[in-house]
Design an enzyme around this catalytic site. Structure first.
Site, PDB file in Angstrom:
ATOM      1  N   GLY A 156       0.865  -1.345  -0.049  1.00  0.00           N
ATOM      2  CA  GLY A 156       0.049  -0.179  -0.175  1.00  0.00           C
ATOM      3  C   GLY A 156       0.787   1.360  -0.104  1.00  0.00           C
ATOM      4  CB  ILE A 158       2.822   2.478   4.984  1.00  0.00           C
ATOM      5  CG1 ILE A 158       1.582   3.410   5.174  1.00  0.00           C
ATOM      6  CG2 ILE A 158       3.874   2.518   5.871  1.00  0.00           C
ATOM      7  CD1 ILE A 158       1.062   3.005   6.811  1.00  0.00           C
ATOM      8  NE  ARG A 178      -6.097  -7.027  -1.231  1.00  0.00           N
ATOM      9  CZ  ARG A 178      -6.824  -6.358  -0.734  1.00  0.00           C
ATOM     10  NH1 ARG A 178      -7.945  -6.617  -0.736  1.00  0.00           N
ATOM     11  NH2 ARG A 178      -6.533  -4.941  -0.483  1.00  0.00           N
ATOM     12  NE  ARG A 238      -3.973  -2.606  13.465  1.00  0.00           N
ATOM     13  CZ  ARG A 238      -3.365  -1.338  13.277  1.00  0.00           C
ATOM     14  NH1 ARG A 238      -2.265  -1.113  13.161  1.00  0.00           N
ATOM     15  NH2 ARG A 238      -4.385  -0.385  13.167  1.00  0.00           N
ATOM     16  CD  GLU A 267      -0.370  -3.423  19.597  1.00  0.00           C
ATOM     17  OE1 GLU A 267      -1.053  -2.280  19.870  1.00  0.00           O
ATOM     18  OE2 GLU A 267       0.221  -4.063  18.625  1.00  0.00           O
ATOM     19  CG  HIS A 286       0.807   0.027  17.815  1.00  0.00           C
ATOM     20  ND1 HIS A 286      -0.234  -0.613  17.578  1.00  0.00           N
ATOM     21  CD2 HIS A 286       0.760   0.903  16.553  1.00  0.00           C
ATOM     22  CE1 HIS A 286      -0.931  -0.416  16.668  1.00  0.00           C
ATOM     23  NE2 HIS A 286      -0.433   0.346  15.801  1.00  0.00           N
ATOM     24  N   GLY A 288       4.517   3.289  15.301  1.00  0.00           N
ATOM     25  CA  GLY A 288       4.723   3.677  13.908  1.00  0.00           C
ATOM     26  C   GLY A 288       4.271   5.021  13.313  1.00  0.00           C
TER      27      GLY A 288
HETATM   28  C1  DGY Z   1      -2.646   2.901  12.213  1.00  0.00           C
HETATM   29  O1  DGY Z   1      -2.628   3.918  11.977  1.00  0.00           O
HETATM   30  O2  DGY Z   1      -3.319   1.990  11.785  1.00  0.00           O
HETATM   31  C2  DGY Z   1      -1.534   2.648  13.539  1.00  0.00           C
HETATM   32  O3  DGY Z   1      -1.305   1.408  13.565  1.00  0.00           O
HETATM   33  C3  DGY Z   1      -2.002   3.539  14.654  1.00  0.00           C
HETATM   34  O4  DGY Z   1      -1.113   4.492  14.533  1.00  0.00           O
END
Ligand code: DGY
Length: 327
Positions: A156, A158, A178, A238, A267, A286, A288
Site C-alpha cells: 500500500g 506505506i 493482492r 498488526r 497490546e 506500537h 509507527g
Molecule cells: C494505524 O494508523 O493503523 C496505526 O497502527 C496506529 O497509529
C-alpha cells in the site's frame, strides 16, 4: 440540544476546542490508560459521535446499544478494531486517518529494520550499563542492510514509502500484494514476487498488510521455516498477521536471525512475554505513526470527519464507502 461526542482518550485542549464550540464533548481523562469497555458501553448509548483509538474494540455489542451514533472516527489508518460490517448495517459512518501517517510510519519501519539489523538498541543499553571494556572485532556485530534484499508484503502507500527508503540504501526490492503496482515497479524498481519466493529470497521480510481474515497468521511456522536463517522479520502492521508462538520458535531455533516488532497480538505485550526475553528481538510499543506532527494531523482528520458528519456534509476519509451509496 447539541449533538454530543465521546472521545476515548485525553487529547490536547487545542485539538478539541473547535468541537467544544459546536457540540457537547466528553473525553476520557487519561492519556495512557484505555477507557474500560463498561464505561464506553455506557457512554456510547448517549452520543452522536465517537472518536476512538486503535486499542478500543468497537464491537457489534457496543454498536447495538449506540442508538444515536452516526460516526466512529478512528485515529488510525487501520480499522481492524472496528466491526465495520455491523456499523454499516446500522448506518454508522466509519472514518480512518490515511495518508497523513504514510511517511512517518515508513520512517519508523525503516528505523526498526536498521535497529534490528545493526543491534542498535542492544548496543545502546550495553554502553549505558557500563559493559563496554574495549573495542573488539565482533563486538555487537550485526547484519548489513545496504545492497541486501527487502521483501515487502503489502504494497500500500506505506509499503511504497518503505520501498523508496530501501532504494536509497541500494537494496533489491521485492514486493507481494493482492494487485500489482506498475508505478512502484517503474519508479522505485520494486519487483513483484509470489509470497513463496519473497519469503525465501529476502534478507528482510517486512509485514505491511492490514489485518483481515486472509492475513491473520499469514506468517506462520511453515513460512518462518522457509525464510533464510539470516533473515530478519519486521512487523509494523498488526501483531496478528504473525503467529507469535511460531515466531518465537523460529527465533529460538535460529530458523531466522531476528525480529523487529512494533505491534503484537495482544497490546500492550506483557513484559514477561517469551518474545521479549530474546536478545534478537527489538520491540517497540506500537509507535509507527508517533511523531508529534503526524499525531496532531491524525486528530485533526478525526475532528474534521466528525464535524462534517454532524453538520450533514460528507466525511473526508470514509472506510465504509457503501454508506454514501445508501444515503
Ligand atoms: C494505524 O494508523 O493503523 C496505526 O497502527 C496506529 O497509529
Amino acid at each position: 440540544m447539541k449533538p454530543s461526542i465521546y472521545i476515548t482518550r485525553k487529547l490536547p485542549d487545542v485539538c478539541v476546542a473547535e468541537l467544544k464550540e459546536k457540540f457537547d464533548v466528553k473525553m476520557w481523562e487519561s492519556e495512557e490508560i484505555a477507557v474500560p469497555q463498561d464505561v464506553l458501553l455506557s457512554e456510547v448509548k448517549k452520543v452522536d459521535a465517537l472518536l476512538t483509538v486503535v486499542s478500543d474494540p468497537v464491537t457489534e455489542e457496543l454498536l447495538s446499544v449506540a442508538s444515536n451514533l452516526k460516526v466512529v472516527a478512528n485515529m488510525a489508518v487501520g480499522y481492524d478494531n472496528i466491526d465495520v460490517e455491523a456499523a454499516t448495517k446500522r448506518g454508522i459512518y466509519v472514518c480512518n486517518t490515511p495518508d497523513v501517517l504514510t511517511e512517518t510510519t515508513a520512517d519508523l519501519t525503516f528505523a526498526l529494520l536498521l535497529a534490528t539489523a545493526r543491534r542498535v538498541v542492544e548496543a545502546a543499553e550495553f554502553t549505558k550499563e557500563g559493559k563496554w571494556q574495549s573495542w573488539s572485532p565482533f563486538l555487537l556485530a550485526g547484519h548489513d542492510v545496504h545492497h541486501k534484499t527487502i521483501g515487502i508484503c503489502g504494497m500500500g502507500k506505506i509499503g511504497e514509502a518503505v520501498a523508496r527508503r530501501a532504494k536509497g540504501f541500494g537494496m533489491e526490492i521485492l514486493y507481494h500484494n493482492r494487485t500489482r503496482k506498475p508505478e512502484a515497479e517503474k519508479e522505485i524498481g520494486a519487483k513483484y514476487s509470489s509470497f513463496e519466493s519473497l519469503i525465501s529470497q529476502s534478507d528482510f521480510v517486512v509485514a505491511m498488510a492490514p489485518l483481515t481474515n486472509e492475513t491473520r497468521h499469514m506468517f506462520n511456522a511453515e513460512v518462518f521455516r522457509k525464510m533464510k536463517s539470516t533473515a530478519i522479520f519486521i512487523n509494523t502492521s498488526r501483531g496478528a498477521v504473525a503467529d507469535e508462538g511460531a515466531l518465537y520458535e523460529a527465533l529460538e531455533q535460529k530458523e531466522i536471525a531476528g525480529a523487529g516488532l512494533d505491534v503484537f497480538e495482544v497490546e500492550p505485550i506483557a513484559s514477561d512475554h517469551p518474545l521479549l526475553q530474546l536478545k534478537n528481538v527489538t520491540a517497540l510499543p506500537h509507535i509507527g505513526s508517533a511523531s508529534i506532527d503526524t499525531r496532531m494531523a491524525m486528530i485533526h482528520i478525526c475532528v474534521e470527519n466528525i464535524q462534517r458528519i454532524l453538520t450533514g456534509e460528507s466525511p473526508k476519509t470514509l472506510v465504509n464507502k457503501s454508506m454514501l451509496e445508501t444515503k
